[in-house]
Every structure is written in C-alpha cells, then in structure tokens.
Write a protein that holds these residues in place. Sequence first.
Motif, PDB file in Angstrom:
ATOM      1  N   LEU A 133       0.801  -1.226   0.000  1.00  7.12           N
ATOM      2  CA  LEU A 133       0.000   0.000   0.000  1.00  7.12           C
ATOM      3  C   LEU A 133       0.832   1.272   0.000  1.00  7.12           C
ATOM      4  O   LEU A 133       0.324   2.368   0.283  1.00  7.12           O
ATOM      5  N   GLU A 134       2.134   1.161  -0.329  1.00  6.89           N
ATOM      6  CA  GLU A 134       3.012   2.321  -0.398  1.00  6.89           C
ATOM      7  C   GLU A 134       3.087   2.829  -1.828  1.00  6.89           C
ATOM      8  O   GLU A 134       3.093   2.060  -2.780  1.00  6.89           O
ATOM      9  N   GLU A 135       3.167   4.173  -1.959  1.00  5.43           N
ATOM     10  CA  GLU A 135       3.377   4.773  -3.266  1.00  5.43           C
ATOM     11  C   GLU A 135       4.873   4.899  -3.533  1.00  5.43           C
ATOM     12  O   GLU A 135       5.684   4.868  -2.616  1.00  5.43           O
ATOM     13  N   GLY A 136       5.227   5.070  -4.796  1.00  6.89           N
ATOM     14  CA  GLY A 136       6.614   5.326  -5.138  1.00  6.89           C
ATOM     15  C   GLY A 136       7.493   4.092  -5.040  1.00  6.89           C
ATOM     16  O   GLY A 136       7.010   2.968  -4.877  1.00  6.89           O
ATOM     17  N   PRO A 137       8.824   4.283  -5.140  1.00  5.26           N
ATOM     18  CA  PRO A 137       9.773   3.159  -5.155  1.00  5.26           C
ATOM     19  C   PRO A 137       9.783   2.397  -3.835  1.00  5.26           C
ATOM     20  O   PRO A 137       9.337   2.885  -2.791  1.00  5.26           O
ATOM     21  N   ASP A 138      10.328   1.164  -3.897  1.00  4.05           N
ATOM     22  CA  ASP A 138      10.493   0.384  -2.671  1.00  4.05           C
ATOM     23  C   ASP A 138      11.766   0.812  -1.963  1.00  4.05           C
ATOM     24  O   ASP A 138      12.433   1.782  -2.371  1.00  4.05           O
ATOM     25  N   ALA A 139      12.144   0.111  -0.912  1.00  2.00           N
ATOM     26  CA  ALA A 139      13.295   0.498  -0.091  1.00  2.00           C
ATOM     27  C   ALA A 139      14.594   0.509  -0.880  1.00  2.00           C
ATOM     28  O   ALA A 139      15.523   1.259  -0.563  1.00  2.00           O
ATOM     29  N   SER A 140      14.661  -0.317  -1.940  1.00  2.00           N
ATOM     30  CA  SER A 140      15.886  -0.372  -2.747  1.00  2.00           C
ATOM     31  C   SER A 140      15.855   0.617  -3.909  1.00  2.00           C
ATOM     32  O   SER A 140      16.787   0.649  -4.718  1.00  2.00           O
TER      33      SER A 140
ATOM     34  N   LYS B 102      -5.986  -3.273 -15.348  1.00  2.00           N
ATOM     35  CA  LYS B 102      -6.287  -2.026 -16.040  1.00  2.00           C
ATOM     36  C   LYS B 102      -6.474  -0.897 -15.034  1.00  2.00           C
ATOM     37  O   LYS B 102      -6.606  -1.132 -13.829  1.00  2.00           O
ATOM     38  N   GLY B 103      -6.524   0.324 -15.554  1.00  2.00           N
ATOM     39  CA  GLY B 103      -6.721   1.472 -14.687  1.00  2.00           C
ATOM     40  C   GLY B 103      -5.554   1.643 -13.738  1.00  2.00           C
ATOM     41  O   GLY B 103      -4.394   1.565 -14.120  1.00  2.00           O
ATOM     42  N   SER B 104      -5.863   1.878 -12.476  1.00  2.00           N
ATOM     43  CA  SER B 104      -4.807   2.082 -11.481  1.00  2.00           C
ATOM     44  C   SER B 104      -4.572   0.823 -10.642  1.00  2.00           C
ATOM     45  O   SER B 104      -3.822   0.861  -9.673  1.00  2.00           O
ATOM     46  N   SER B 105      -5.192  -0.289 -11.016  1.00  2.00           N
ATOM     47  CA  SER B 105      -5.037  -1.514 -10.231  1.00  2.00           C
ATOM     48  C   SER B 105      -3.857  -2.335 -10.719  1.00  2.00           C
ATOM     49  O   SER B 105      -3.396  -2.189 -11.845  1.00  2.00           O
ATOM     50  N   GLY B 106      -3.378  -3.202  -9.845  1.00  2.00           N
ATOM     51  CA  GLY B 106      -2.370  -4.178 -10.238  1.00  2.00           C
ATOM     52  C   GLY B 106      -0.939  -3.730 -10.088  1.00  2.00           C
ATOM     53  O   GLY B 106      -0.018  -4.529 -10.297  1.00  2.00           O
ATOM     54  N   PHE B 107      -0.687  -2.464  -9.726  1.00  2.00           N
ATOM     55  CA  PHE B 107       0.692  -2.015  -9.564  1.00  2.00           C
ATOM     56  C   PHE B 107       1.279  -2.579  -8.266  1.00  2.00           C
ATOM     57  O   PHE B 107       0.590  -2.705  -7.251  1.00  2.00           O
ATOM     58  N   ALA B 108       2.540  -2.919  -8.315  1.00  2.00           N
ATOM     59  CA  ALA B 108       3.209  -3.480  -7.134  1.00  2.00           C
ATOM     60  C   ALA B 108       4.707  -3.329  -7.289  1.00  2.00           C
ATOM     61  O   ALA B 108       5.225  -3.088  -8.389  1.00  2.00           O
ATOM     62  N   HIS B 109       5.404  -3.457  -6.178  1.00  2.00           N
ATOM     63  CA  HIS B 109       6.861  -3.527  -6.224  1.00  2.00           C
ATOM     64  C   HIS B 109       7.258  -4.957  -6.549  1.00  2.00           C
ATOM     65  O   HIS B 109       6.628  -5.902  -6.061  1.00  2.00           O
ATOM     66  N   LEU B 110       8.294  -5.128  -7.348  1.00  2.00           N
ATOM     67  CA  LEU B 110       8.753  -6.472  -7.680  1.00  2.00           C
ATOM     68  C   LEU B 110       9.096  -7.246  -6.413  1.00  2.00           C
ATOM     69  O   LEU B 110       8.760  -8.434  -6.291  1.00  2.00           O
ATOM     70  N   SER B 111       9.734  -6.580  -5.451  1.00  2.00           N
ATOM     71  CA  SER B 111      10.106  -7.247  -4.201  1.00  2.00           C
ATOM     72  C   SER B 111       8.869  -7.726  -3.440  1.00  2.00           C
ATOM     73  O   SER B 111       8.884  -8.797  -2.820  1.00  2.00           O
ATOM     74  N   CYS B 112       7.777  -6.958  -3.523  1.00  2.00           N
ATOM     75  CA  CYS B 112       6.535  -7.355  -2.847  1.00  2.00           C
ATOM     76  C   CYS B 112       5.890  -8.542  -3.552  1.00  2.00           C
ATOM     77  O   CYS B 112       5.353  -9.450  -2.902  1.00  2.00           O
TER      78      CYS B 112
END
Length: 432
Positions: free
Chosen positions: A26-33, A44-54
């Motif tokens: 649930l964090e915006e922007g880059p991950d810790a790395s 589609k839309g704004s769904s499905g985005f995630a950090h690769l590490s997550c």
Amino acid sequence: MSLKRTSDAAGLPDRVDDAPCCWLCLEEGPDASGKPLIRNCSCKGSSGFAHLSCIINCAENMSRDAHERGEYPVDFFRTCPNCKQDYQDDIESMLADAQIDFVEREYKNNHLLYMDALIDKLYTLDFEDEQDRPEGDLICAKMLSIVKDVENDHSLQHYELAHSIAMAQHFMGEFHNQFGTYFKRNEYLEKANQHFKLAKDRYEVLGGEEITIMVIDRKIRKLNGTEAELDTAEEILFWRKRYNDIIMRYGENDIFTLDNGIELAETLHGADHTIEAERFLTTLVQKCRLVHGIEHNVTKDALSVREDIMLRKVFYLSTGSGVFQALRYVNDGERIILQGPLPECPDDERNADIEKTLTIDSKDVIPLKGTPVVVHSMRLRSVSHLNGKIGDIRAYSNDDGLFEVHFEEEGLGPTKVKLENVRILFGLPDAS
C-alpha cells in the motif's frame, strides 16, 4: 520461440493525481531499494501495480502456505493474483529467476517444483538471441540432472513429474531446434532431434496428448528431412485441431490459446482463406482487448496480424511485377487508388519515402490470391445468383484471365469469374 521483449518497466499513469500504490504494501513510489512500481499483466486502470520485491515476497509466502497444506503451488510467480493472467516481458523473466532462486533455496529436492520452475524460465528466453544461449544451456543441464535423478530412483516417479519431464524434453527440443536453425548450429539440431524423440516417447506412454505428439512428430520429420508436405486442407485441419485442443486445456481467453489462435489465423491467410481469417481474428482481437487490455502483447500481436490480413494487395500491370496496396475505389469503381510499391519481401518495412499514391483505371490492376472480393454484373442466368456474394480469390489463370472465387456462403461452389465482374472488398459485411 521469442516471448522476451522490451517494455516500460513501470507502466505508470502520466497524471500525478492518478499515482497508484502497491496493492501489497500500500506504499506509493519506489520500494526500499529504489525500484519503481511495476505492472505488466492484464490489470487495467490504477489496479495491479506493485513492487517487484513485494510480488516475490507474496509468491514465496503463498508457495510455502500451499506446500504446508500439501497442495501444489500453482503459478504464484507467473500469474497476477488480481487479473489471473500471466506477467509479461522483463517482469515475467525476473519472476522466473526469483522462482528458481526460491526453489533452489527451499525446495530443491522437490523435483516437480524444480523442473516446473526451470520450464517457466526457459519459456522466457529468446531462442534466437545469442546472449540467451548460455542461460538456456545451463537450464537444460539442470533439467537433465533432474531427469537422471528420477530415472535412477523409482520412488521419485509419479504421473505429474513424468508429465513435467515430458514437457521439459519438449521445451529443450524447441530451444535447441530454434537456436540451431537460426544460427545454423548442427550440434544443436542433433540435440533437438534427441529431445523431441524422448518427449514423444514420454507423451505416448502418458496418453491423452495426441495433438502434442502430432506437433512433435512433425518437428522430428522436418529435422530428419522426411516431413511429408501437407496440402492446404490438411494444414488448416492440423491447426484447427491444435487450437481446439488448447481451448479445452486452458480456456478460450488464455494467452497461450490466443497466441495459437493468431497462428491459426495466419495459417488461414496463408492458404488464401482471408475472409475467414479476418473474421476469426476480429473476434480474437475483441477477446484480447476485453480480457487483457489494449497494451498487452497478445493484443498488439493480434492487431498487427489483422492489419496485415486486411491489407488488399494488387499487381499494377503498368509496372510489370510491382505490388501495391489498394486503398479504395472512386468513380463508382471505374478507378482505384493505390499506394506503393510495397517491399518485395513481406517482412521488410515499408519505405514511405519511395511510396507514391496513384489513381488509375481499375482494369489495370489484378488482385492477388487471397483477396476478398464481391461479385457483380453477372448477366447469365446460370450465374446471376452469385451477384452480391463475397468470396476469396484462390487462383488466377493467365491463359483465360479468370479468377477462381471461393464463396463464403455455404452451398456455393468455386466459380471462375472475369476481372470486370469482381470488386475488391475493403471491409467485410456482417457475417449474418
């Protein structure tokens, strides 16, 4: 087999107020790395985005939970949990690497998990890229090591692992065959032949793989120079059976099914069944857009092939052998607008700098085989019922200047028609 392509790693919206967050942390922007949000599935839309590490952490935890419940961890590293579709491109490749790393750390003695992870990774490689060859060789070596372990220990043998090994042999055959063919490496072609034969033997023992065995057998015969050339009807029948078999296995909206549907459409088009190919591909494009979105690779592939199929090509007689794209008729069909000439090799890109737009008499062009046409002005009572009927040009006779038209409507047999009695069909009417 080349499923590896360059893509935008983040795929983020342009507008700041639409900035998505990772659906896992649930964090915006880059991950810790410092690595950005990514999305390369069918969300589609704004769904499905995630950090690769997550995504990797989630896939590992879901795999452990499934293993503890005694269940097989299905596709956690390959499929998005939201849209239930496979990841693509660089994300697919990185997750395949992460899956192998995870299995080697925690479940290396689980031969089924390990083999399936290696198959998934081999699937992401570009078999026509020399840079991917060393990794392909390494994966194949690991696969063969598992095969040896299983063959030496009967307690390890069971149906699911046997099927996975058959699939691995099949994929190793594909890797060696395509690489050997592209780079003209005979030692790879010899290994391909061996792997295909072993895969065929294993599938025959397992049973229920008739279409797969047919596909492999054709590859073996081609490698050995004994492949019997199929006629057009047999080729189309082969690809129909293959496509329908894949639908039964994976469903009609699966990416693998859609990819094979595109191949079927190309086969139909290559056999001059253009109307059927165009209608079929139009339906396929609608499925791709609805399920996977306009930006998905499978949608782009389907649109690209449909664009090629919808290209109406003609010989412009005044240029000798020049092939042009027919754009539309003017003056009630008496004249036609052309653009070209087109490249002699269909795979070459068109050069806008040398192409011209011409308006010429319609009688000065000859539509190529496969061109959809509508019949008109047939005056003889015996053939007047064909007026307004549409079909594909399947043959042209230089001797009498007649086209052989195969009609879409059932019950109408092939008919020879004069050039003056056909018009190119630039858009297909509704199938009804």
